[in-house]
Design a protein around this motif. Structure first.
Motif, PDB file in Angstrom:
ATOM      1  N   ALA A 199       0.832  -1.205   0.000  1.00  0.00           N
ATOM      2  CA  ALA A 199       0.000   0.000   0.000  1.00  0.00           C
ATOM      3  C   ALA A 199       0.864   1.251   0.000  1.00  0.00           C
ATOM      4  O   ALA A 199       0.577   2.227  -0.715  1.00  0.00           O
ATOM      5  CB  ALA A 199      -0.925  -0.009   1.210  1.00  0.00           C
ATOM      6  N   ALA A 200       1.924   1.246   0.789  1.00  0.00           N
ATOM      7  CA  ALA A 200       2.810   2.408   0.853  1.00  0.00           C
ATOM      8  C   ALA A 200       3.477   2.672  -0.491  1.00  0.00           C
ATOM      9  O   ALA A 200       3.661   3.827  -0.900  1.00  0.00           O
ATOM     10  CB  ALA A 200       3.863   2.194   1.936  1.00  0.00           C
ATOM     11  N   LYS A 201       3.824   1.618  -1.205  1.00  0.00           N
ATOM     12  CA  LYS A 201       4.444   1.785  -2.521  1.00  0.00           C
ATOM     13  C   LYS A 201       3.465   2.425  -3.506  1.00  0.00           C
ATOM     14  O   LYS A 201       3.844   3.285  -4.317  1.00  0.00           O
ATOM     15  CB  LYS A 201       4.920   0.436  -3.052  1.00  0.00           C
ATOM     16  N   LYS A 202       2.207   2.013  -3.464  1.00  0.00           N
ATOM     17  CA  LYS A 202       1.197   2.618  -4.338  1.00  0.00           C
ATOM     18  C   LYS A 202       0.980   4.088  -3.999  1.00  0.00           C
ATOM     19  O   LYS A 202       0.806   4.924  -4.893  1.00  0.00           O
ATOM     20  CB  LYS A 202      -0.115   1.845  -4.230  1.00  0.00           C
ATOM     21  N   LEU A 203       0.979   4.384  -2.713  1.00  0.00           N
ATOM     22  CA  LEU A 203       0.815   5.780  -2.292  1.00  0.00           C
ATOM     23  C   LEU A 203       1.987   6.628  -2.774  1.00  0.00           C
ATOM     24  O   LEU A 203       1.808   7.756  -3.241  1.00  0.00           O
ATOM     25  CB  LEU A 203       0.703   5.854  -0.768  1.00  0.00           C
ATOM     26  N   LYS A 204       3.185   6.094  -2.661  1.00  0.00           N
ATOM     27  CA  LYS A 204       4.365   6.825  -3.128  1.00  0.00           C
ATOM     28  C   LYS A 204       4.291   7.074  -4.632  1.00  0.00           C
ATOM     29  O   LYS A 204       4.576   8.183  -5.117  1.00  0.00           O
ATOM     30  CB  LYS A 204       5.639   6.058  -2.779  1.00  0.00           C
ATOM     31  N   ALA A 205       3.885   6.045  -5.365  1.00  0.00           N
ATOM     32  CA  ALA A 205       3.764   6.181  -6.816  1.00  0.00           C
ATOM     33  C   ALA A 205       2.716   7.206  -7.209  1.00  0.00           C
ATOM     34  O   ALA A 205       2.808   7.849  -8.266  1.00  0.00           O
ATOM     35  CB  ALA A 205       3.438   4.821  -7.442  1.00  0.00           C
ATOM     36  N   ALA A 206       1.721   7.387  -6.343  1.00  0.00           N
ATOM     37  CA  ALA A 206       0.653   8.355  -6.612  1.00  0.00           C
ATOM     38  C   ALA A 206       1.024   9.759  -6.168  1.00  0.00           C
ATOM     39  O   ALA A 206       0.211  10.686  -6.299  1.00  0.00           O
ATOM     40  CB  ALA A 206      -0.632   7.915  -5.909  1.00  0.00           C
ATOM     41  N   GLY A 207       2.226   9.915  -5.634  1.00  0.00           N
ATOM     42  CA  GLY A 207       2.695  11.250  -5.263  1.00  0.00           C
ATOM     43  C   GLY A 207       2.373  11.676  -3.846  1.00  0.00           C
ATOM     44  O   GLY A 207       2.507  12.862  -3.515  1.00  0.00           O
ATOM     45  N   VAL A 208       1.968  10.764  -2.982  1.00  0.00           N
ATOM     46  CA  VAL A 208       1.684  11.104  -1.584  1.00  0.00           C
ATOM     47  C   VAL A 208       2.994  11.425  -0.879  1.00  0.00           C
ATOM     48  O   VAL A 208       3.957  10.652  -0.959  1.00  0.00           O
ATOM     49  CB  VAL A 208       0.954   9.946  -0.867  1.00  0.00           C
ATOM     50  N   ALA A 209       3.035  12.555  -0.199  1.00  0.00           N
ATOM     51  CA  ALA A 209       4.277  13.031   0.419  1.00  0.00           C
ATOM     52  C   ALA A 209       4.831  12.039   1.435  1.00  0.00           C
ATOM     53  O   ALA A 209       6.035  11.752   1.458  1.00  0.00           O
ATOM     54  CB  ALA A 209       4.034  14.383   1.091  1.00  0.00           C
ATOM     55  N   THR A 210       3.956  11.514   2.280  1.00  0.00           N
ATOM     56  CA  THR A 210       4.387  10.560   3.306  1.00  0.00           C
ATOM     57  C   THR A 210       3.444   9.358   3.286  1.00  0.00           C
ATOM     58  O   THR A 210       2.383   9.385   3.920  1.00  0.00           O
ATOM     59  CB  THR A 210       4.381  11.207   4.712  1.00  0.00           C
ATOM     60  N   PRO A 211       3.795   8.317   2.564  1.00  0.00           N
ATOM     61  CA  PRO A 211       2.931   7.141   2.526  1.00  0.00           C
ATOM     62  C   PRO A 211       2.655   6.573   3.916  1.00  0.00           C
ATOM     63  O   PRO A 211       1.521   6.235   4.251  1.00  0.00           O
ATOM     64  CB  PRO A 211       3.717   6.158   1.660  1.00  0.00           C
ATOM     65  N   PHE A 212       3.718   6.451   4.734  1.00  0.00           N
ATOM     66  CA  PHE A 212       3.551   5.960   6.103  1.00  0.00           C
ATOM     67  C   PHE A 212       4.400   6.818   7.035  1.00  0.00           C
ATOM     68  O   PHE A 212       5.618   6.899   6.884  1.00  0.00           O
ATOM     69  CB  PHE A 212       3.985   4.496   6.238  1.00  0.00           C
ATOM     70  N   ALA A 213       3.754   7.463   7.999  1.00  0.00           N
ATOM     71  CA  ALA A 213       4.488   8.288   8.961  1.00  0.00           C
ATOM     72  C   ALA A 213       5.039   7.405  10.069  1.00  0.00           C
ATOM     73  O   ALA A 213       4.310   6.594  10.656  1.00  0.00           O
ATOM     74  CB  ALA A 213       3.577   9.364   9.549  1.00  0.00           C
ATOM     75  N   LEU A 214       6.329   7.561  10.357  1.00  0.00           N
ATOM     76  CA  LEU A 214       7.008   6.744  11.367  1.00  0.00           C
ATOM     77  C   LEU A 214       7.660   7.657  12.410  1.00  0.00           C
ATOM     78  O   LEU A 214       8.862   7.914  12.356  1.00  0.00           O
ATOM     79  CB  LEU A 214       8.059   5.851  10.695  1.00  0.00           C
ATOM     80  N   PRO A 215       6.895   8.146  13.378  1.00  0.00           N
ATOM     81  CA  PRO A 215       7.443   9.072  14.370  1.00  0.00           C
ATOM     82  C   PRO A 215       8.244   8.359  15.455  1.00  0.00           C
ATOM     83  O   PRO A 215       7.689   7.768  16.379  1.00  0.00           O
ATOM     84  CB  PRO A 215       6.190   9.734  14.951  1.00  0.00           C
ATOM     85  N   LEU A 216       9.554   8.415  15.335  1.00  0.00           N
ATOM     86  CA  LEU A 216      10.439   7.858  16.351  1.00  0.00           C
ATOM     87  C   LEU A 216      11.222   8.962  17.052  1.00  0.00           C
ATOM     88  O   LEU A 216      12.303   8.745  17.588  1.00  0.00           O
ATOM     89  CB  LEU A 216      11.402   6.839  15.722  1.00  0.00           C
ATOM     90  N   GLY A 217      10.638  10.165  17.055  1.00  0.00           N
ATOM     91  CA  GLY A 217      11.242  11.285  17.767  1.00  0.00           C
ATOM     92  C   GLY A 217      10.950  11.198  19.255  1.00  0.00           C
ATOM     93  O   GLY A 217      10.241  10.303  19.723  1.00  0.00           O
TER      94      GLY A 217
END
Length: 444
Positions: A199-217
């Motif tokens: 799913a994240a790969k499809k989102l990236k291909a569609a131009g989504v800025a952040t397909p999956f947000a990974l907050p490790l801050g």
């Protein structure tokens, strides 16, 4: 804002809820807001004054927790005219420190509703739940939450409110990317990390800025870490409640994140180690994030910005069911000589009507079976949206809050876990370093 309570009867895994509050500390008696009050004492021949310190879950003066505690104290006073209750309300940024100061000065409150109990229990300063509560109240706590309040199988910490975590996704972004069919009525149902990656790969291909947000801050790296560990079959501790941070399952989890999610550019331009949870939430409400792990506060934040979203259980490494993460805050009673009066007040606090009054006000989950059933049976309002979170609560796992060492371990995770997913990162080494320090701290 929230700063965000496992399965089995003995494992101990969590804490979360941190609803930052504003303004100075507030205090209230059973009748009205007053000054901070004195340490619990006898006032008159028979009247006892209980001093209670609690955290503020509101984010502005209009929704401060002071109103809830004022009504609670007044209701209790009607049925117990010989007991006066004075409640001091402090923001989450200061309440733990305030209680610590009081204890150090020999002026501990009778009851405290704060973030952790283990240090005080280990020092012999707290009554046990059995010493305080009626049998019915003690038995009413949801099992995983009651277990998380135990040290050596004795319960000192009483859960106050809880929450679980789910995977949020932006319906429009997933539909536009072809992940979610346009006529889909059942929503998206990912089961495995392979589904998540695809799913994240499809989102990236569609131009989504952040397909999956990974907050490790720093804000909540320990929470994001635990969610992924559990989904990978691991966790902070093993079934014997010993730290297992460097387990093979946990190492594999962060290798997946490093290679498949971050390494393939599926987590956006922001470096996970420098991304806080609220930053990720804000980006989600702006429509820039396809997927992320979230807690109930995101419900309102996203709805207020008009984002249509779905929520599902966090997919697991192999597609089989694993526990989700839960979090809780705690109530404890100090040995000030008012065991009987404190117990009666706590029995009242945990009545279903009082539990649901608070959880409904702040979009949180009840910690008792009666409160759980009441919310589950309700329709409309916040309870309807919360039911997905509620259904995950009985089998959720919590942080190992019964360990005195947990606060230091959590801080170590915040500082270092982001290194595991950097290019060239070494998950095995980072996790081994954290685990070694955790075991040493636990043995002291």
């Amino acid at each position: 804002m929230v700063r965000t309570t496992r399965g089995g009867s003995r494992t101990v895994k969590g804490r979360y809820l941190r609803l930052a509050a504003t303004g100075a500390a507030l205090s209230l008696t059973a009748a009205a807001l007053t000054g901070c009050g004195t340490v619990a004492s006898l006032t008159g021949d028979n009247e006892v004054t209980l001093r209670v310190v609690a955290a503020d879950y509101g984010d502005n003066p209009q929704n401060s927790s002071a109103g809830y505690w004022k009504d609670l104290a007044a209701g209790f006073r009607k049925d117990h005219p010989g007991v006066k209750v004075e409640v001091s309300i402090y923001s989450w940024s200061e309440v733990d420190a305030k209680v610590a100061e009081m204890v150090k000065a020999g002026k501990a409150p009778d009851i405290a509703q704060i973030g952790a109990y283990a240090d005080y229990a280990a020092a012999g300063k707290l009554y046990t739940a059995e010493e305080l509560l009626s049998v019915s109240t003690e038995a009413d706590f949801l099992a995983p939450l009651a277990d998380a309040g135990k040290i050596r199988r004795v319960q000192y910490g009483m859960p106050f409110v809880a929450s679980t975590r789910l995977l949020f996704y932006n319906e429009k972004l997933l539909t536009d990317a072809g992940v979610l069919p346009k006529d889909a009525k059942g929503g998206w149902q990912p089961k495995s990390w392979a589904d998540l990656e695809a799913a994240a790969k499809k989102l990236k291909a569609a131009g989504v800025a952040t397909p999956f947000a990974l907050p490790l801050g720093r804000e909540e790296a320990q929470a994001e870490t635990m969610m992924w560990m559990l989904a990978g079959g691991g966790g902070y501790t093993d079934n014997e409640e010993a730290y297992a941070i460097d387990s093979p399952d946990n190492v594999k989890t962060f290798e997946f994140l490093r290679d498949k999610m971050v390494g393939q550019g599926l987590t956006g331009a922001l470096e996970p180690a420098k991304t806080d949870r609220q930053t990720a939430f804000d980006a989600f409400t702006r429509g820039e994030v396809g997927m992320l792990n979230g807690h109930p506060t995101l419900l309102k934040q996203a709805a207020e910005k008009g984002v249509k979203f779905g929520m599902v259980a966090m997919p697991t490494e192999d597609g089989t069911e694993h526990p989700t993460m839960g979090v809780a805050d705690w109530v404890m009673a100090f040995k000030n000589g008012h065991r009987k009066e404190s117990g009666k007040f706590l029995d009242y606090l945990y009545e279903a009507k009082n539990v649901t009054a608070f959880t409904n006000k702040y979009d949180l989950l009840p910690v008792t079976t009666t409160g759980y059933r009441a919310m589950d049976a309700s329709t409309g309002g916040p309870a309807t949206q919360l039911k997905t979170f509620l259904q995950a609560l009985p089998n959720a796992r919590l942080y190992p809050v019964g360990k005195k060492s947990w606060a230091g371990v959590s801080e170590d995770v915040k500082q270092n876990i982001g290194k595991t997913v950097q290019p060239g990162g070494q998950p095995a080494k980072v996790l081994d370093d954290i685990a070694e320090k955790a075991r040493k701290a636990d043995a002291q």
